[in-house]
Scaffold this motif. Sequence first.
Motif, mmCIF file in Angstrom:
data_model
loop_
_atom_site.group_PDB
_atom_site.id
_atom_site.type_symbol
_atom_site.label_atom_id
_atom_site.label_comp_id
_atom_site.label_asym_id
_atom_site.label_seq_id
_atom_site.Cartn_x
_atom_site.Cartn_y
_atom_site.Cartn_z
ATOM 1 N N MET A 1 -19.632 3.467 10.900
ATOM 2 C CA MET A 1 -19.800 3.228 9.648
ATOM 3 C C MET A 1 -19.019 4.459 8.755
ATOM 4 N N LEU A 2 -18.607 4.484 7.814
ATOM 5 C CA LEU A 2 -18.524 5.694 7.103
ATOM 6 C C LEU A 2 -19.393 6.225 5.942
ATOM 7 N N GLN A 3 -19.744 7.123 5.698
ATOM 8 C CA GLN A 3 -20.965 7.882 5.201
ATOM 9 C C GLN A 3 -20.654 8.865 3.889
ATOM 10 N N LEU A 4 -20.266 7.590 2.603
ATOM 11 C CA LEU A 4 -19.416 8.164 2.037
ATOM 12 C C LEU A 4 -20.482 9.545 1.031
ATOM 13 N N ASN A 5 -19.805 10.456 0.481
ATOM 14 C CA ASN A 5 -20.174 11.435 -0.098
ATOM 15 C C ASN A 5 -19.469 12.213 -0.945
ATOM 16 N N ILE A 6 -19.573 11.915 -2.987
ATOM 17 C CA ILE A 6 -18.814 13.224 -3.671
ATOM 18 C C ILE A 6 -19.617 13.435 -4.052
ATOM 19 N N LYS A 7 -19.939 14.779 -4.830
ATOM 20 C CA LYS A 7 -20.553 15.114 -5.811
ATOM 21 C C LYS A 7 -19.417 15.575 -6.657
ATOM 22 N N ASP A 8 -18.476 16.022 -6.367
ATOM 23 C CA ASP A 8 -17.919 17.219 -6.823
ATOM 24 C C ASP A 8 -16.579 16.481 -7.261
ATOM 25 N N GLU A 9 -15.448 17.273 -7.610
ATOM 26 C CA GLU A 9 -13.602 16.837 -7.781
ATOM 27 C C GLU A 9 -13.872 17.823 -6.494
ATOM 28 N N THR A 10 -13.933 19.378 -6.327
ATOM 29 C CA THR A 10 -13.156 20.413 -5.271
ATOM 30 C C THR A 10 -13.817 20.379 -4.063
ATOM 31 N N ALA A 11 -15.325 20.030 -3.518
ATOM 32 C CA ALA A 11 -15.710 20.400 -2.358
ATOM 33 C C ALA A 11 -14.615 20.201 -0.928
ATOM 34 N N PRO A 12 -14.890 20.074 0.365
ATOM 35 C CA PRO A 12 -13.795 20.895 0.705
ATOM 36 C C PRO A 12 -13.287 19.121 1.063
ATOM 37 N N LEU A 13 -12.727 18.343 0.881
ATOM 38 C CA LEU A 13 -12.890 17.201 1.433
ATOM 39 C C LEU A 13 -12.178 16.379 3.332
ATOM 40 N N LYS A 14 -12.816 15.925 3.182
ATOM 41 C CA LYS A 14 -12.812 15.077 4.900
ATOM 42 C C LYS A 14 -12.132 14.291 5.065
ATOM 43 N N ALA A 15 -12.186 13.296 3.913
ATOM 44 C CA ALA A 15 -11.713 11.364 4.026
ATOM 45 C C ALA A 15 -10.907 10.957 3.101
ATOM 46 N N VAL A 16 -10.128 10.315 3.008
ATOM 47 C CA VAL A 16 -9.304 9.971 1.806
ATOM 48 C C VAL A 16 -8.416 8.929 1.891
ATOM 49 N N VAL A 17 -8.085 7.781 0.865
ATOM 50 C CA VAL A 17 -7.354 6.781 0.727
ATOM 51 C C VAL A 17 -6.229 7.555 0.218
ATOM 52 N N LEU A 18 -4.867 7.740 0.278
ATOM 53 C CA LEU A 18 -3.404 7.707 0.004
ATOM 54 C C LEU A 18 -3.232 6.139 -0.204
ATOM 55 N N GLY A 19 -2.561 6.214 -1.432
ATOM 56 C CA GLY A 19 -1.841 4.827 -1.512
ATOM 57 C C GLY A 19 -0.552 4.660 -0.756
ATOM 58 N N THR A 20 0.243 3.592 -1.001
ATOM 59 C CA THR A 20 1.366 3.446 -0.878
ATOM 60 C C THR A 20 2.536 3.207 -1.655
ATOM 61 N N ALA A 21 3.656 3.946 -0.813
ATOM 62 C CA ALA A 21 5.071 3.204 -2.041
ATOM 63 C C ALA A 21 5.390 2.598 -1.296
ATOM 64 N N GLN A 22 5.496 2.035 -0.061
ATOM 65 C CA GLN A 22 6.468 0.892 0.587
ATOM 66 C C GLN A 22 6.335 -0.076 -0.081
ATOM 67 N N SER A 23 7.112 -1.295 -0.100
ATOM 68 C CA SER A 23 7.240 -1.948 -0.490
ATOM 69 C C SER A 23 6.680 -2.385 -1.940
ATOM 70 N N CYS A 24 7.391 -1.463 -2.693
ATOM 71 C CA CYS A 24 6.757 -1.371 -3.836
ATOM 72 C C CYS A 24 7.147 -2.816 -5.378
ATOM 73 N N GLY A 25 8.393 -3.531 -4.700
ATOM 74 C CA GLY A 25 8.718 -4.277 -5.244
ATOM 75 C C GLY A 25 9.666 -3.655 -6.052
ATOM 76 N N PRO A 26 10.469 -4.482 -7.405
ATOM 77 C CA PRO A 26 12.037 -4.454 -7.418
ATOM 78 C C PRO A 26 10.746 -3.562 -9.092
ATOM 79 N N VAL A 27 12.280 -3.267 -9.536
ATOM 80 C CA VAL A 27 10.987 -2.732 -11.325
ATOM 81 C C VAL A 27 11.325 -3.491 -11.557
ATOM 82 N N PRO A 28 9.908 -2.968 -12.641
ATOM 83 C CA PRO A 28 9.241 -4.219 -13.774
ATOM 84 C C PRO A 28 10.462 -4.208 -14.697
ATOM 85 N N LYS A 29 10.596 -5.154 -15.485
ATOM 86 C CA LYS A 29 10.579 -5.807 -17.116
ATOM 87 C C LYS A 29 9.819 -4.529 -17.669
ATOM 88 N N ALA A 30 10.632 -4.841 -18.951
ATOM 89 C CA ALA A 30 10.184 -4.104 -19.352
ATOM 90 C C ALA A 30 8.697 -4.772 -20.101
#
Length: 304
Positions: A1-30
């Motif tokens: 199990m993941l024991q989450l812990n985020i108290k601020d924006e800058t403490a040393p990072l241990k685990a993160v979800v980084l998004g993905t740009a793969q298969s992001c689809g065609p250019v959107p319409k306006a």
Amino acid sequence: MLQLNIKDETAPLKAVVLGTAQSCGPVPKAEEAYDPKSLAHILAGTYPKEEDMVFEMDAFAKVFEKYGVQVFRPKVLKDVNQIFSRDIAFVIDDKLFHANILPDREKEFQAIKYIVDEIPAEKVVYPPEQVHIEGGDVMPWNDYIFVGTYTADDYPEYITARTNKEAVSFLEAQFPNKIVKPFELRKSNTDAKANALHLDCCFQPIGKNKAILHKNGFLVEEEYQWLVNYFGPGNIFEITADEMYQMFSNVFSISPEVVVSEQSFTRLNNWLRNQGFIVEEIPYAEIAKQEGLLRCSTLPLIRE
């Protein structure tokens, strides 16, 4: 199990979800654009190409690898933009909050379900429907939770207004021991230089006591001034409207000493180094065309 812990924006990072740009689809319409900056690039024919964005996100992943951070990626959905994982969920203390985002982005959350399933069920919170909230507007900072909001009566008219006053009350109820501090942001559906899409588009704490700030992103001068007083004028890097447009405030902290920044942000990167930071510069200018940058692409799960 993941024991989450985020108290601020800058403490040393241990685990993160980084998004993905793969298969992001065609250019959107306006008419499909969610923000004025993407719209401008769609109309100009300069909307970013998938291979360029994949290259940029790989560079980000390599920095995490260098610092020993555990990186999760969303399951790749066909023709779906999954770059901005900050929009779909956020962590405060040991709880993960499902963001009530634009409804057609719910499938992005389903793509990280395999990670959410590793978190004890009682630590995953689904806010009620009337609570509109996105991770880019939420910043835990020790005893505070800073929240970017837009509470005027014309809220429904702005696709760029993502967090409402119900969200502030909801967070206050969730964290009675913290001070939830809202900031009214300037919104525009049409002018990207006058639109603070999220709080992290005009403000971000870095290190232990410093911040990047853009005055005109805030609708109420007293609220901006509160931040200046809180961090101290000598600890603030004030960015211009053009620098806000380029997303200068949307860097990402791996620790109080290490900041990941876009390689073209010369003025900021020099200042950071003069302040004693290690600056990891990567290319991210193509992704920036969608009005999101480094912080937007990350969902931190565990910091020390």
